[in-house]
Design an enzyme around this catalytic site. Structure first.
Site, PDB file in Angstrom:
ATOM      1  N   CYS A  36     -11.605   2.687   5.652  1.00  0.00           N
ATOM      2  CA  CYS A  36     -10.842   3.378   4.596  1.00  0.00           C
ATOM      3  C   CYS A  36     -11.611   4.522   3.965  1.00  0.00           C
ATOM      4  O   CYS A  36     -11.096   5.636   3.824  1.00  0.00           O
ATOM      5  CB  CYS A  36     -10.368   2.379   3.545  1.00  0.00           C
ATOM      6  SG  CYS A  36     -11.690   1.585   2.597  1.00  0.00           S
TER       7      CYS A  36
ATOM      8  N   HIS B  75     -11.575  -0.630  -1.645  1.00  0.00           N
ATOM      9  CA  HIS B  75     -10.608   0.007  -0.748  1.00  0.00           C
ATOM     10  C   HIS B  75     -10.111   1.301  -1.388  1.00  0.00           C
ATOM     11  O   HIS B  75      -9.965   1.381  -2.610  1.00  0.00           O
ATOM     12  CB  HIS B  75      -9.429  -0.937  -0.476  1.00  0.00           C
ATOM     13  CG  HIS B  75      -8.545  -0.476   0.634  1.00  0.00           C
ATOM     14  ND1 HIS B  75      -8.929  -0.517   1.954  1.00  0.00           N
ATOM     15  CD2 HIS B  75      -7.299   0.057   0.624  1.00  0.00           C
ATOM     16  CE1 HIS B  75      -7.945  -0.035   2.706  1.00  0.00           C
ATOM     17  NE2 HIS B  75      -6.949   0.320   1.911  1.00  0.00           N
TER      18      HIS B  75
ATOM     19  N   HIS C  46      -4.378   5.133   4.676  1.00  0.00           N
ATOM     20  CA  HIS C  46      -5.619   4.364   4.546  1.00  0.00           C
ATOM     21  C   HIS C  46      -5.859   3.606   5.841  1.00  0.00           C
ATOM     22  O   HIS C  46      -4.996   3.586   6.724  1.00  0.00           O
ATOM     23  CB  HIS C  46      -5.528   3.407   3.350  1.00  0.00           C
ATOM     24  CG  HIS C  46      -4.413   2.414   3.453  1.00  0.00           C
ATOM     25  ND1 HIS C  46      -4.595   1.061   3.352  1.00  0.00           N
ATOM     26  CD2 HIS C  46      -3.081   2.579   3.668  1.00  0.00           C
ATOM     27  CE1 HIS C  46      -3.441   0.437   3.476  1.00  0.00           C
ATOM     28  NE2 HIS C  46      -2.501   1.337   3.667  1.00  0.00           N
TER      29      HIS C  46
END
Length: 174
Positions: free
Chosen positions: A77, A130, A146
């Site tokens: 990510c 993330h 992502h």
């Protein structure tokens, strides 16, 4: 007894082998947390720059997940976001929790294309782990690109239950 003592000394010796490079005081700065625009390719219109960054990220759509990856053979990510901005000569930290200290925080209702969304997917640890790049921002519908461990690089909606409850903050870099 001797083997234990030698093993202990060996462990202590290896543990203390950290490099301590002296850096002159005038060059010390916290680059890991700063956002530095080196020389954007598109200086006339920031909207073009944002579109280019999104296009850079979308070029990796479908690429499998690879921890630490930053290429078409595998992407994580933060590697996706880092690479998309880097192609436009914008320097970001490589790790999502460090990226979350860049730019400035924006309210969810003010999120625009090109902003970053940060998530805490492990509820046992209170740390951002993330990041996603906003590709579409309409009232009530925020989509972001992502890299997920299960599906690789994809576009998801913040309205999805998992992402909605994992969301921590949004930040604007440009």
């Amino acid at each position: 007894m001797w083997k234990t003592l030698i093993a202990l000394l060996l462990i202590l010796g290896l543990a203390s082998c950290k490099s301590r490079k002296n850096i002159p005081a005038e060059t010390k700065k916290n680059d890991a947390f700063s956002t530095e625009v080196i020389s954007p390719k598109t200086t006339a219109n920031p909207n073009n720059l944002i579109k280019n960054i999104i296009a850079n990220a979308e070029a990796f759509n479908g690429v499998r997940y690879k921890y630490g990856g930053t290429t078409k053979t595998g992407m994580d990510c933060s590697g996706l976001v880092y690479t998309a901005f880097k192609k436009e000569n914008i320097k970001l930290p490589r790790i999502s929790r460090d990226m979350a200290k860049s730019g400035f925080q924006v309210a969810l209702e003010d999120v625009q294309e090109g902003d970053l969304l940060f998530f805490q997917t492990n509820k046992k640890r209170n740390v951002i782990n993330h990041v996603g790049l906003v590709v579409t921002s309409r009232t009530g519908n925020i989509e972001f690109i992502h890299a997920t461990t299960s599906k690789g690089v994809i576009v998801s909606s913040l309205a999805e239950r998992y992402w909605y409850y994992s969301f921590k903050e949004a930040r604007r870099i440009l």
